[in-house]
Scaffold this motif. Structure first.
Motif, short mmCIF file in Angstrom:
data_model
loop_
_atom_site.label_atom_id
_atom_site.label_comp_id
_atom_site.label_asym_id
_atom_site.label_seq_id
_atom_site.Cartn_x
_atom_site.Cartn_y
_atom_site.Cartn_z
N ALA A 1 0.82 -1.22 0.00
CA ALA A 1 0.00 0.00 0.00
C ALA A 1 0.85 1.27 0.00
O ALA A 1 0.33 2.36 0.19
CB ALA A 1 -0.91 0.00 1.23
N GLU B 1 -1.17 0.02 -5.54
CA GLU B 1 -2.57 -0.37 -5.31
C GLU B 1 -3.31 -0.54 -6.63
O GLU B 1 -4.10 -1.47 -6.79
CB GLU B 1 -3.28 0.68 -4.46
CG GLU B 1 -2.71 0.78 -3.07
CD GLU B 1 -3.69 1.36 -2.06
OE1 GLU B 1 -3.39 1.27 -0.88
OE2 GLU B 1 -4.75 1.90 -2.45
N PHE C 1 -5.53 -3.78 -7.99
CA PHE C 1 -6.93 -3.74 -8.44
C PHE C 1 -7.04 -4.22 -9.88
O PHE C 1 -7.99 -4.92 -10.25
CB PHE C 1 -7.53 -2.34 -8.26
CG PHE C 1 -7.97 -2.09 -6.85
CD1 PHE C 1 -8.98 -2.85 -6.28
CD2 PHE C 1 -7.38 -1.09 -6.08
CE1 PHE C 1 -9.38 -2.64 -4.96
CE2 PHE C 1 -7.77 -0.87 -4.77
CZ PHE C 1 -8.78 -1.64 -4.21
N MET D 1 -2.51 -3.65 1.87
CA MET D 1 -3.76 -3.06 1.37
C MET D 1 -4.98 -3.60 2.11
O MET D 1 -5.95 -2.89 2.33
CB MET D 1 -3.92 -3.39 -0.11
CG MET D 1 -3.39 -2.35 -1.04
SD MET D 1 -3.47 -2.97 -2.73
CE MET D 1 -5.17 -2.61 -3.14
N THR E 1 -10.00 0.03 1.45
CA THR E 1 -9.80 -1.07 0.50
C THR E 1 -10.73 -2.22 0.84
O THR E 1 -11.39 -2.79 -0.03
CB THR E 1 -8.34 -1.57 0.54
OG1 THR E 1 -7.50 -0.47 0.32
CG2 THR E 1 -8.10 -2.63 -0.51
N ARG F 1 -14.08 -1.47 -0.36
CA ARG F 1 -14.19 -1.57 -1.82
C ARG F 1 -14.26 -3.04 -2.28
O ARG F 1 -15.01 -3.37 -3.18
CB ARG F 1 -12.97 -0.86 -2.44
CG ARG F 1 -13.02 -0.74 -3.93
CD ARG F 1 -12.02 0.31 -4.42
NE ARG F 1 -11.75 0.13 -5.83
CZ ARG F 1 -10.72 0.68 -6.47
NH1 ARG F 1 -9.87 1.45 -5.81
NH2 ARG F 1 -10.54 0.48 -7.76
#
Ligand code: 5AD
Ligand code: SF4
Length: 473
Positions: free
Chosen positions: A83, A89, A93, A117, A123, A126
């Motif tokens: 992170a 990051e 993703f 992360m 995160t 998400r």
């Protein structure tokens, strides 16, 4: 849990319970009709994560998994994340997105997200909301409980999140799968207490805690006996090793004790924080034969106002004084550092102080980063008016200064005979071997792969900014 000083150790029984769960999963895996299950571990970021990845592999091996590099073939995919900057990051993703396809083709595939992360609240949120194909999420503090969490996923067939904000503990005795070869990493402490204003690490890796010196010594002894020759001690700030043990035992003591282990090997360490680096450390380095005369001492900025804003707690002058002392007791010391360009509010004039510090010290190599805001850190809420393109120009300028200097230092090795450790194949036809000097400079060598794992005297015949070239004498 047991407490020693302020440090929490996971007790033997709790570790045994995890190993027992590994055995259970292994039996289930052995009974599978499809044969040995495959795991794919993708590790991002720093050496600490690489070391964590080796523990994950150790636990998965104990669960009966074999390994593959191809996520598409894997029954279990683990993303061991970083992170530290936004770019790291985004890559995660991106790769998580790709895994929607592999999971569509193999609905039984289990997808795990762990590492730094995973410990970030936003995160985790998400992932919960938008990446529904992820089955298990846990942060670095829960690493030792991976077998238990994995079993929970198998048994409940539900998604599992273990991302509570824990201060962190120390777990000894977990299995580990190391890369074969000559290099090994040993974590001597975990977490960070420094809260540099730009940095996410203290929020995701918890408070500083040191492993027991006996456990570190036993591990290094075992590695030396197994033939590892280039061993790096890891911690976010190894100079504060022992502060939490309340025993008066500090990092220089550890270096001295390790150096008494018989054998032909180098010991390195990273990272060091200048506020805690001391003459006593440099004296110990100078005295201890196996300790490589190489120092990675991140200075981040050459300007005192920026250092204050970064909460670094040293000045340009005190940093330069440390370097002067280190070089006085270790002539020929190889020096590297980390720098951040474009901290919020940094002016061009302040940036030029960084350039002048780089010129004054003359580092062998530099790791340069453009500032990346990390939500939740203090710096992320500071006004940051300088456009990215301008920061990029500063960055390029600094890199040019450093590259020129690295090339010059490397050219100074010409015709010298230096001792290196051959550590692998280079992929370069003319110089097929890769090796490292005591100062950790890369030397590409003429020679046969049978030399890998040996210390050699080599003559330097050429160089560029990034590497030296040579042949065994
Ligand atoms: N932005 C850019 N670089 C960073 N680093 C840490 N946090 C950030 C950030 N937010 C750099 C520092 C540190 C190295 C590991 O990463 O230079 O020493
Ligand atoms: Fe981050 Fe500073 Fe801790 Fe290093 S010392 S991990 S830069 S907070």
């Amino acid at each position: 849990m047991q407490e020693s000083g302020k440090t929490q150790y996971i007790c033997e029984e709790d570790i045994q319970r995890q190993l027992h769960i590994c055995e259970e999963i292994k039996q289930r895996n052995e009974a599978r009709r499809e044969g040995t299950p495959l795991a794919c571990i993708q590790t991002y970021g720093c050496q600490q994560n690489v070391a964590d990845g080796q523990r994950l592999m150790g636990m998965l091996e104990a669960c009966g998994f074999a390994f593959t590099e191809e996520a598409g073939r894997a029954d279990l995919v683990v993303l061991n994340t970083c992170a530290i900057r936004e770019h790291a990051e985004q890559r995660v993703f991106g790769n998580l997105g790709l895994l929607t396809h592999t999971k569509r083709e193999r609905p039984e595939q289990i997808i795990v997200l762990c590492g730094c992360m995973a410990q970030e609240e936003r995160t985790a949120r998400r992932i919960r909301e938008s990446y529904r194909h992820v089955d298990l999420v846990f942060g670095p503090q829960a690493l030792w409980r991976f077998p238990e969490l994995l079993r929970q996923v198998y048994e409940t067939k539900k998604r599992v999140f273990s991302v509570e904000d824990e201060a962190g503990s120390i777990a000894e005795g977990l299995p580990v799968v190391r890369e074969r070869g000559v290099k090994a990493w040993v974590s001597i402490m975990y977490g960070c207490n420094n809260f540099c204003s730009y940095c996410i690490v203290p929020y995701v890796r918890g408070r500083e805690r040191s492993r027991d010196p006996e456990a570190v010594l036993a591990e290094v002894r075992q590695l030396v006996e197994a033939g590892y020759k280039d061993i790096t001690l890891l911690g976010q700030n190894v100079n504060s090793y022992g502060n939490d043990l309340d025993s008066g035992y500090h990092f220089p003591d550890l270096l001295e004790d390790i150096s008494r282990i018989p054998g032909d090997y180098w010991i390195r360490f990273m990272s060091s924080h200048p506020k805690d680096a001391s003459p006593a450390l440099f004296d110990a380095m100078a005295r201890c034969g196996p300790v490589a005369k190489q120092l990675h001492l991140p200075f981040q900025s050459g300007n005192n106002r920026i250092l204050r804003e970064m909460n670094r707690r040293y000045t340009r002058e005190s940093y330069l004084e440390l370097i002067r002392y280190a070089r006085s007791v270790m002539p020929g010391l190889v020096l590297t550092s980390d720098v951040i360009v474009g901290f919020p509010g940094e002016t061009e004039e302040e940036f030029l102080d960084t350039v002048s510090l780089v010129e004054e010290v003359g580092f062998d190599a530099l790791f340069t980063f453009i500032y990346s805001p990390r939500p939740g850190t203090r710096a992320a809420s500071m006004p940051d008016p300088v456009p990215r393109a301008e920061k990029q120009r500063w960055f390029d300028r600094l890199l040019e200064v450093q590259n020129r200097h690295s090339a010059k230092i490397h050219a100074g090795y010409a015709d010298r005979t230096v001792r290196v450790l051959a550590d692998g194949e280079s992929g370069d036809g003319d110089y097929p071997l890769s090796s490292r000097t005591e100062g950790n400079r890369l030397v590409r060598l003429k020679g046969d792969p049978s030399l890998i794992g040996r210390f050699l005297d080599v003559k330097i015949t050429g160089s560029n900014t990034w590497a030296l070239y040579g042949e065994p004498v």
